[in-house]
Design a protein around this motif. Structure first.
Motif, PDB file in Angstrom:
ATOM      1  N   ASP A 256     -16.401  -1.678  -6.504  1.00  0.00           N
ATOM      2  CA  ASP A 256     -16.790  -0.961  -7.677  1.00  0.00           C
ATOM      3  C   ASP A 256     -16.105  -0.240  -8.626  1.00  0.00           C
ATOM      4  O   ASP A 256     -15.925   1.418  -8.655  1.00  0.00           O
ATOM      5  CB  ASP A 256     -17.581   0.714  -6.180  1.00  0.00           C
ATOM      6  N   GLY A 257     -15.138  -0.319  -8.355  1.00  0.00           N
ATOM      7  CA  GLY A 257     -13.689  -0.206  -9.481  1.00  0.00           C
ATOM      8  C   GLY A 257     -12.638   0.756  -9.036  1.00  0.00           C
ATOM      9  O   GLY A 257     -12.380   1.513  -9.813  1.00  0.00           O
ATOM     10  N   ASN A 258     -12.891   0.774  -7.672  1.00  0.00           N
ATOM     11  CA  ASN A 258     -12.056   1.665  -6.936  1.00  0.00           C
ATOM     12  C   ASN A 258     -11.271   0.627  -6.174  1.00  0.00           C
ATOM     13  O   ASN A 258     -10.737  -0.725  -5.854  1.00  0.00           O
ATOM     14  CB  ASN A 258     -12.301   2.901  -6.245  1.00  0.00           C
ATOM     15  N   GLY A 259      -9.620   0.845  -6.135  1.00  0.00           N
ATOM     16  CA  GLY A 259      -8.723   0.210  -5.595  1.00  0.00           C
ATOM     17  C   GLY A 259      -7.171   0.832  -6.102  1.00  0.00           C
ATOM     18  O   GLY A 259      -7.509   1.701  -5.924  1.00  0.00           O
ATOM     19  N   THR A 260      -6.484   0.601  -4.776  1.00  0.00           N
ATOM     20  CA  THR A 260      -4.461   1.126  -4.836  1.00  0.00           C
ATOM     21  C   THR A 260      -3.645  -0.211  -4.780  1.00  0.00           C
ATOM     22  O   THR A 260      -3.985  -0.994  -4.357  1.00  0.00           O
ATOM     23  CB  THR A 260      -4.690   2.208  -3.758  1.00  0.00           C
ATOM     24  N   LEU A 261      -2.701   0.667  -5.532  1.00  0.00           N
ATOM     25  CA  LEU A 261      -1.884  -0.376  -5.112  1.00  0.00           C
ATOM     26  C   LEU A 261      -0.282   0.224  -4.427  1.00  0.00           C
ATOM     27  O   LEU A 261      -0.071   1.631  -5.543  1.00  0.00           O
ATOM     28  CB  LEU A 261      -1.352  -1.213  -6.288  1.00  0.00           C
ATOM     29  N   SER A 262       0.206  -0.002  -3.544  1.00  0.00           N
ATOM     30  CA  SER A 262       1.200   0.977  -3.163  1.00  0.00           C
ATOM     31  C   SER A 262       2.105   0.160  -2.340  1.00  0.00           C
ATOM     32  O   SER A 262       1.984  -0.916  -2.461  1.00  0.00           O
ATOM     33  CB  SER A 262       0.586   1.689  -2.004  1.00  0.00           C
ATOM     34  N   VAL A 263       3.551   0.810  -2.028  1.00  0.00           N
ATOM     35  CA  VAL A 263       4.615   0.469  -1.414  1.00  0.00           C
ATOM     36  C   VAL A 263       4.901   0.814  -0.125  1.00  0.00           C
ATOM     37  O   VAL A 263       4.926   1.948   0.045  1.00  0.00           O
ATOM     38  CB  VAL A 263       5.743   0.848  -2.659  1.00  0.00           C
ATOM     39  N   LYS A 264       4.612  -0.388   0.516  1.00  0.00           N
ATOM     40  CA  LYS A 264       5.252   0.294   1.985  1.00  0.00           C
ATOM     41  C   LYS A 264       6.575  -0.725   2.474  1.00  0.00           C
ATOM     42  O   LYS A 264       6.197  -1.902   2.973  1.00  0.00           O
ATOM     43  CB  LYS A 264       3.999  -0.183   2.941  1.00  0.00           C
ATOM     44  N   PRO A 265       7.613   0.187   2.705  1.00  0.00           N
ATOM     45  CA  PRO A 265       8.580  -0.717   3.477  1.00  0.00           C
ATOM     46  C   PRO A 265       8.263  -2.071   4.653  1.00  0.00           C
ATOM     47  O   PRO A 265       7.348  -1.030   5.643  1.00  0.00           O
ATOM     48  CB  PRO A 265       9.591   0.550   3.680  1.00  0.00           C
ATOM     49  N   VAL A 266       8.940  -3.066   4.633  1.00  0.00           N
ATOM     50  CA  VAL A 266       8.863  -3.630   5.618  1.00  0.00           C
ATOM     51  C   VAL A 266       9.641  -3.620   6.854  1.00  0.00           C
ATOM     52  O   VAL A 266      10.825  -3.253   6.729  1.00  0.00           O
ATOM     53  CB  VAL A 266       8.450  -5.436   5.521  1.00  0.00           C
ATOM     54  N   GLU A 267       8.896  -4.287   8.027  1.00  0.00           N
ATOM     55  CA  GLU A 267      10.130  -4.278   8.763  1.00  0.00           C
ATOM     56  C   GLU A 267      11.434  -5.387   8.231  1.00  0.00           C
ATOM     57  O   GLU A 267      11.122  -6.199   7.658  1.00  0.00           O
ATOM     58  CB  GLU A 267       9.603  -4.478  10.513  1.00  0.00           C
TER      59      GLU A 267
END
Length: 497
Positions: A161-172
């Motif tokens: 539908d045209g929505n989306g996100t790209l994010s940074v999240k530290p990994v363990e």
């Protein structure tokens, strides 16, 4: 895991440092010059001036004798771009002196170096001056099977539908200690950055996986190189292709961890430039997922590193030989035959499973009885032939029995014929200088199958589960082709005996 600070110096990128250079034993004599690094050519120091490269002696005061040959220098120190630099393994390659010239101009000299440390002065590659080693090789991020990135694509009615996100999240953090050395799987990453262009806007983030290695005591450059090779070989085995070195960075161990103001002294980065077996291309496309034998999903980082450290030391010769076939071009089948079969023999010996074919209590009296019949002048020669060791065919059978048998049977449907034809081919080449009983296609099949059996044994020794071994043989494109060649050339139904 950390936000990207100063970017390490990539081995696939050129570099240049203009400054002053001197020999450690004569720091007062400093020569201006430019150090250049090129990925395909290595390190070259171009001096305006020169270090004495003639071999000389002074047998008496005021007498200088010049001998044949040229001097080399273990270390040259420099200061350029506000950083200390050490050049190791240096030797002159060109020079121009102005003795007796009509117009006096500066001498010129070109010096090649094996390794450059950008950020530190050391006396040798064995000086314990570093606290930490950081290594990045090709496909390490793919093998790590972890990323700081998370993506979400919105849908409506089952369609985007045209929505989306790209994010940074530290990994363990993943870490494990092996014999006093800590190995950490870490990530360097950037926060989202928007690049405004005239024709549009580009959003960018970058995640780089690397291995951080810290010993309890300070380490040397030689130690760091060994650790880099350890990681490089692991990724080469896991991805079944040559793994190029992208960058190698050290942390300088401070003499005093506490500064004069009472705070901790920051660690100083030292970048290593050298010519590895393969220079990694950091922006090249990663290996396809189905071409990796295993990642940290199949074998967790905390399990694979201790096993690999043990294997790499215990089975290093065999590992070197079989990985060498990934790095060297496969142009001559005879050379590859000796390498693949040699790797199988060395691997079997490394497993320490040799059992004498004849019980020792039976063989020893038999051996002495035979030697008693040999004339004394020939006895020593015959003694060397009377050995109670497994034959090459015995070793091949033993290797075929170690991995998962379902995986092995898919790879080598006729173990007996493979063992017999491989032994015949190696013996013919080693003892007669030719393989007249084998067609070139069969020799290629022997090399591929023997190499695959060695690799399957290494994967089994690492603890790769049986189901994953079967998946590797069934799904990997190269091993599927190897299995077809085994059916065509190394099975009774596929070829004449």
């Amino acid at each position: 895991m950390n936000l990207m600070g100063s970017e390490p110096l990539h081995l696939d990128a050129s570099g240049e440092w203009a400054g002053l250079w001197w020999l450690p034993e004569d720091p007062g004599c400093r020569v201006p010059g430019v150090l250049r690094y090129e990925p395909g050519c290595g390190l070259t120091l171009s001096l305006i001036g020169a270090f004495e490269d003639r071999v000389t002696t002074t047998p008496a005061p005021g007498v200088l004798m010049v001998h044949e040959g040229r001097r080399t220098w273990e270390v040259i120190h420099g200061a350029a771009d506000q950083r200390e630099i050490s050049l190791l393994g240096c030797f002159p390659v060109d020079g121009r002196r102005t003795f007796g010239a009509r117009v006096k101009t500066p001498d010129k000299q070109s010096v090649a170096a094996t390794t450059a440390l950008i950020g530190a002065h050391v006396g040798s590659e064995d000086e314990a001056a570093f606290s930490t080693t950081e290594v990045s090789v090709e496909d390490l991020g793919h093998w790590a099977a972890s990323s700081v990135f998370e993506g979400f694509l919105g849908t409506s009615g089952g369609r985007p539908d045209g929505n989306g996100t790209l994010s940074v999240k530290p990994v363990e953090v993943q870490s494990v200690e092996v014999d006093g050395t800590e190995f950490v799987l870490a990530h360097r990453y950037t926060l989202p950055f928007f690049d405004q262009r005239r024709g549009g806007t580009v959003g960018r983030m970058r995640d780089t996986a690397y291995i951080r290695i810290t010993r309890r005591e300070a380490s040397s450059l030689r130690d760091a190189m060994n650790h880099a090779r350890l990681i490089q070989d692991l990724i080469a085995l896991a991805t079944h292709r040559a793994a190029g070195m992208i960058w190698l960075r050290l942390k300088l161990a401070p003499d005093d961890a506490v500064s004069e103001s009472g705070g901790l002294r920051p660690e100083r980065n030292v970048d290593v430039l050298y010519s590895p077996s393969v220079v990694g291309k950091h922006d090249a496309k990663a290996a396809a997922h189905h071409r990796a034998f295993f990642t940290c999903e199949a074998l967790p980082f905390e399990e694979i590193i201790p096993r690999w450290c043990d294997m790499h030391e215990r089975l290093q010769s065999a590992t070197n030989m079989v990985l060498g076939l990934r790095y060297a071009p496969a142009r001559y089948v005879e050379n590859n035959l000796l390498t693949a079969v040699g790797a199988a023999e060395v691997l079997h010996r490394g497993f320490d499973i040799d059992e004498p074919p004849i019980p020792s209590e039976v063989f020893q009296p038999m051996r002495e009885a035979i030697l008693a019949q040999v004339p004394e002048e020939h006895r020593e020669r015959i003694r060397g032939f009377l050995r109670n060791d497994p034959t090459l065919r015995d070793r091949l059978y033993a290797l075929a029995a170690r991995p998962d048998q379902e995986a092995l049977s898919m790879l080598v449907p006729d173990v007996d014929r493979w063992a017999r034809r491989t032994t015949r081919a190696r013996n013919d080449l080693a003892h007669e200088g030719r393989t007249r009983h084998h067609k070139p296609e069969e020799l290629i099949a022997i090399v591929e199958v023997t190499t695959a059996v060695v690799i399957l044994n290494l994967l089994n020794e690492l603890g790769l589960p049986a189901e994953r071994q079967r998946e590797v043989v069934r799904d990997h494109p190269q091993l599927r082709a190897t299995a077809r060649n085994a059916r065509d050339w190394l099975s009774t139904s596929g070829a004449d005996s």
